[in-house]
Design an enzyme around this catalytic site. Structure first.
Site, PDB file in Angstrom:
ATOM      1  N   ASP A 177       1.317  -1.600   0.674  1.00 29.61           N
ATOM      2  CA  ASP A 177      -0.154  -0.453   0.021  1.00 29.61           C
ATOM      3  C   ASP A 177       0.664   1.156  -0.104  1.00 29.61           C
ATOM      4  OD1 ASP A 177      -1.461   2.362   0.683  1.00 29.61           O
ATOM      5  OD2 ASP A 177      -2.501   1.469   2.751  1.00 29.61           O
ATOM      6  N   LYS A 223       2.835  11.429  -3.268  1.00 28.07           N
ATOM      7  CA  LYS A 223       1.586  10.919  -4.406  1.00 28.07           C
ATOM      8  C   LYS A 223       0.623  11.843  -4.522  1.00 28.07           C
ATOM      9  CE  LYS A 223      -1.276   7.094  -3.321  1.00 28.07           C
ATOM     10  NZ  LYS A 223      -2.341   6.021  -2.850  1.00 28.07           N
ATOM     11  N   GLU A 246      -7.213   0.148  -4.520  1.00 29.50           N
ATOM     12  CA  GLU A 246      -7.119   0.291  -3.315  1.00 29.50           C
ATOM     13  C   GLU A 246      -8.365  -0.150  -2.605  1.00 29.50           C
ATOM     14  OE1 GLU A 246      -6.236   4.346  -1.866  1.00 29.50           O
ATOM     15  OE2 GLU A 246      -3.747   3.612  -2.892  1.00 29.50           O
ATOM     16  N   ASP A 253     -13.017   5.223   3.055  1.00 30.19           N
ATOM     17  CA  ASP A 253     -11.846   5.452   2.899  1.00 30.19           C
ATOM     18  C   ASP A 253     -11.150   6.458   2.851  1.00 30.19           C
ATOM     19  OD1 ASP A 253      -9.094   5.374   2.763  1.00 30.19           O
ATOM     20  OD2 ASP A 253      -8.026   4.385   0.990  1.00 30.19           O
TER      21      ASP A 253
HETATM   22  P1  ADP Z   1      -3.057   7.156   3.899  1.00 32.15           P
HETATM   23  O1  ADP Z   1      -3.779   6.347   3.564  1.00 32.15           O
HETATM   24  O2  ADP Z   1      -3.235   8.478   3.635  1.00 32.15           O
HETATM   25  O3  ADP Z   1      -1.444   6.843   3.793  1.00 32.15           O
HETATM   26  P2  ADP Z   1      -3.545   6.090   6.396  1.00 32.15           P
HETATM   27  O4  ADP Z   1      -4.289   5.545   5.934  1.00 32.15           O
HETATM   28  O5  ADP Z   1      -2.345   5.623   7.064  1.00 32.15           O
HETATM   29  O6  ADP Z   1      -3.057   7.543   5.507  1.00 32.15           O
HETATM   30  O7  ADP Z   1      -4.086   7.033   7.912  1.00 32.15           O
HETATM   31  C1  ADP Z   1      -3.137   8.389   7.999  1.00 32.15           C
HETATM   32  C2  ADP Z   1      -4.450   9.163   9.397  1.00 32.15           C
HETATM   33  O8  ADP Z   1      -4.891   8.106  10.362  1.00 32.15           O
HETATM   34  C3  ADP Z   1      -4.010  10.182  10.507  1.00 32.15           C
HETATM   35  O9  ADP Z   1      -4.699  11.266  10.421  1.00 32.15           O
HETATM   36  C4  ADP Z   1      -3.065   9.770  11.479  1.00 32.15           C
HETATM   37  O10 ADP Z   1      -3.708  10.381  12.674  1.00 32.15           O
HETATM   38  C5  ADP Z   1      -4.636   8.659  11.508  1.00 32.15           C
HETATM   39  N1  ADP Z   1      -4.886   7.937  12.900  1.00 32.15           N
HETATM   40  C6  ADP Z   1      -4.389   6.872  13.112  1.00 32.15           C
HETATM   41  N2  ADP Z   1      -4.123   6.088  13.890  1.00 32.15           N
HETATM   42  C7  ADP Z   1      -5.765   6.691  14.318  1.00 32.15           C
HETATM   43  C8  ADP Z   1      -6.709   6.341  16.204  1.00 32.15           C
HETATM   44  N3  ADP Z   1      -6.221   5.915  16.325  1.00 32.15           N
HETATM   45  N4  ADP Z   1      -7.770   7.537  15.633  1.00 32.15           N
HETATM   46  C9  ADP Z   1      -7.848   8.742  15.117  1.00 32.15           C
HETATM   47  N5  ADP Z   1      -6.810   8.970  13.670  1.00 32.15           N
HETATM   48  C10 ADP Z   1      -5.838   7.926  13.536  1.00 32.15           C
HETATM   49 MG    MG Z   2      -4.758   4.426   2.287  1.00 30.15          MG
END
Ligand code: ADP
Ligand code: MG
Length: 616
Positions: free
Chosen positions: A8, A70, A170, A199
């Site tokens: 991913d 990205k 995705e 998502d």
């Molecule tokens: P992307 O797909 O954009 O790479 P992610 O799916 O990894 O991103 O999501 C990242 C986001 O999720 C960040 O804003 C992070 O702060 C939030 N996040 C991760 N864990 C938690 C949690 N336990 N509670 C709330 N938000 C969270």
């Molecule tokens: Mg993502």
């Protein structure tokens, strides 16, 4: 043959996963961290630094630290114009008007090169975790990525020494991670289905409506997508920083202070996904912050933000309405770290009118699904993933450490079971539910699937709460455990995938161990249950006896006391070593005491009637 991994490649975080006989799992880095922040720092004369270090020190190296690359993949500089104000580095125009990353020392990098550095770090991480080289991957891309963006992703893989054997959308990967579209008999019988994937990542939101046609080669069709490229968990960090600044009475702070506040906001936000309140503390960069934040307060701040995401969902649903008329939504899958927030889960459930899938880690689900696609391509999907039965019994831990099975081994899926439980301690306002899997009689000998709490119960005497526990396994093998206390109406639930992480050999071993220990285990379970019930009797009878002793025949009171002592001696002995007690003797002692206490009960009832008459 080397394994094919699933990757991913996210805007905020990236992950690599592998699916083998145990099912899919993320391959963490040497420190055990599953997520690699998609951040790269370039400094003159140094190799690029990828991940947490680059993210944590972004403010110390402005211009040199590249994040969210990205957003630039396969795009012209002009197309990316709207994103530029938000990127803390310079974006130049390259050949064919493409977007390029410009470093302060004059170096110019393509987004593909920056992504390749992230992919290389993931490849090395996977190779280290597996102990063998990794050269092939399934990589996920947003469903709306066009040809140029997909080609840029392939090029990045090639630069990183990876053959991108397939790019997968995705949302499709998320569906695969939950077993949709895998050739399982129960799923086949379910026929065509419609799924929504919600998502919510760090800085982007995507809603997709998928159509699943079983028995076909390309079984997923993306019917509609809608989203917002400026909506994600980062917004919530900013809202919290705004709250901090207003409490501090500050408007302008240094970039370093801003960075520290943002990291603290993120920590508090994450804590509030599990707890009702969290403390924000910072004593650095001329800032002194110490503030308690309640989840309610965060939810009030973030509420309009969630509604924006739901407005996108409404658009996606409208675009897919012709299809939805024929085949309404069957499932909603939550993806992205920001969907960990209880507010998001609640609002999504309300909006779609369906309990969303949350059993898998939302920030891992896309990588897990990519690895499932990889396993399909390498022909290695088999076994554990495709079980049509529950391989091991499922249940919860009861007082005394025993394991109460609700769904027995080899039950066909889907399956459902309910059972009533109560408390064994007076005044409990919270009940912890421990969900387990296994064939042994004691919880300690079984595999833990997770725990959750039913909170906010009014204090009641032991044994009075009526706790209904329901186990529901759907056609994909996802287990929903819910607990409902009937008197107070309180509810809580947990979702897990019981089939992940076990090989057929392990299942066979667990089964055979249960046979070896069967007799001992049964005895132990029986002793544990008897002790819990005996304790409730001892407490109740002891209290009544103390209160009513003056009104009782002294011989009868002495007899009761002797029986109480005898039973207490046995329960205490069982606490020290369950083997030391004969369960039949324990049962007899409890039964004798119960029987002897009938007169005490009669006196107790008579006394309370008298008291009531006296009052009236
Ligand atoms: P992307 O797909 O954009 O790479 P992610 O799916 O990894 O991103 O999501 C990242 C986001 O999720 C960040 O804003 C992070 O702060 C939030 N996040 C991760 N864990 C938690 C949690 N336990 N509670 C709330 N938000 C969270
Ligand atoms: Mg993502």
């Amino acid at each position: 043959m080397t394994p094919i991994v699933g990757i991913d490649l996210g805007t905020t975080n990236s992950l690599v996963a592998l699916c083998d006989e145990r099912g899919p799992r993320v391959l963490p880095d040497a420190q055990g961290r599953p997520l690699l922040p998609s951040v790269v720092r370039y400094q003159p004369g140094l190799p690029p630094i990828v991940g947490e270090d680059a993210r944590a020190h972004a403010a110390d190296f402005p211009g040199w630290t590249i994040s969210s690359v990205k957003r630039l993949m396969g795009r012209g500089r002009a197309d990316a114009e709207a994103d530029l104000p938000f990127l803390p580095y310079r974006v130049a125009e390259g050949e064919h008007a493409t977007a390029r990353v410009a470093l302060p020392d004059g170096r110019v990098l393509t987004p593909q090169e920056v992504s390749a550095d992230i992919l290389r770090a993931l490849r090395d991480q996977a190779a280290a975790a597996l102990g063998q080289p990794v050269s092939r991957a399934v990589i996920t891309v947003p469903a709306y990525f066009d040809d140029a963006q997909r080609q840029a992703t392939r090029d990045a893989a090639r630069l990183a020494g990876l053959d991108a054997v397939r790019l997968v959308a995705e949302p499709t990967a998320a569906a695969l991670a939950y077993g949709f579209g895998l050739d399982r008999a129960s799923a086949r019988n379910a026929g065509e289905r419609t799924l929504a994937v919600f998502d919510l990542g760090g800085g982007t939101f995507d809603a997709s409506i998928l159509r699943l046609v079983p028995g076909n080669r390309d079984i997923f069709q993306v019917l509609a997508t809608a989203g917002d490229t400026r909506l994600g968990g980062d917004d919530v960090d900013r809202l919290l920083v705004g709250l901090f600044l207003s409490r501090l009475g500050a408007r302008e702070v240094s970039p370093a202070a801003m960075q520290a506040l943002t990291l603290e906001a993120q920590r508090v936000k994450h804590a509030l996904s599990d707890a009702d309140a969290a403390r924000a503390r910072l004593d650095a960069h001329g800032i002194s912050l110490d503030l308690e934040v309640a989840r309610d307060e965060l939810e009030r701040l973030a509420s309009p933000w969630v509604e924006r995401a739901l407005a996108c969902c409404a658009r996606a649903l409208a675009d897919a309405r012709d299809h939805l008329r024929e085949r309404p939504l069957d499932a909603v899958i939550l993806v992205g770290g920001a969907t960990r927030m209880p507010l998001v889960r609640r609002r999504v459930a309300d909006f779609f009118g369906l309990p969303p899938y949350t059993a898998l880690d939302p920030d891992q689900v896309v990588a897990l699904g990519a690895s499932v696609q990889a396993a399909i391509l390498s022909g290695s999907v088999s076994g554990a993933l495709l079980l049509d039965v529950i391989p091991l019994s499922l249940g919860i831990e009861t007082a005394g450490g025993a394991f109460a099975k609700l769904i027995l081994r080899n039950a066909a899926i889907p399956a459902r079971a309910t059972e009533m439980f109560s408390t064994s301690v007076d005044g409990q306002t919270s009940i912890k539910l421990h969900v387990l899997q296994g064939e042994r009689e004691m919880a300690a000998d079984c595999r833990s699937l997770g725990t959750f709490h039913l909170r906010g119960l009014p204090p009641m005497p032991a044994g009075v709460p009526q706790l209904e526990v329901e186990f529901l396994i759907d056609a994909n093998g996802v287990l929903n455990v819910s607990a409902h206390e009937r008197r107070s109406g309180r509810r809580a639930s947990l979702q897990v995938v019981p089939n992940h992480g076990l090989t057929r050999d392990e299942i066979a071993r667990i089964e055979s161990e249960s046979l070896v220990h069967a007799r001992d285990d049964m005895t132990r379970h029986r002793v544990a249950d008897l002790v819990v019930n005996a304790r409730l009797d001892l407490k109740w009878i002891g209290e009544r006896l103390a209160a009513l002793a003056p009104r009782l025949d002294p011989d009868y009171a002495a007899d009761l006391r002797a029986r109480i002592d005898a039973l207490r001696a046995l329960t205490d002995a069982a606490d020290r070593d369950w083997r030391a007690v004969d369960p039949d003797a324990l049962h007899r002692a409890k039964h004798d005491l119960d029987h002897a206490s009938i007169r005490l009960q009669e006196v107790s009832i008579a006394e309370s009637l008298k008291a009531q008459l006296g009052q009236s």
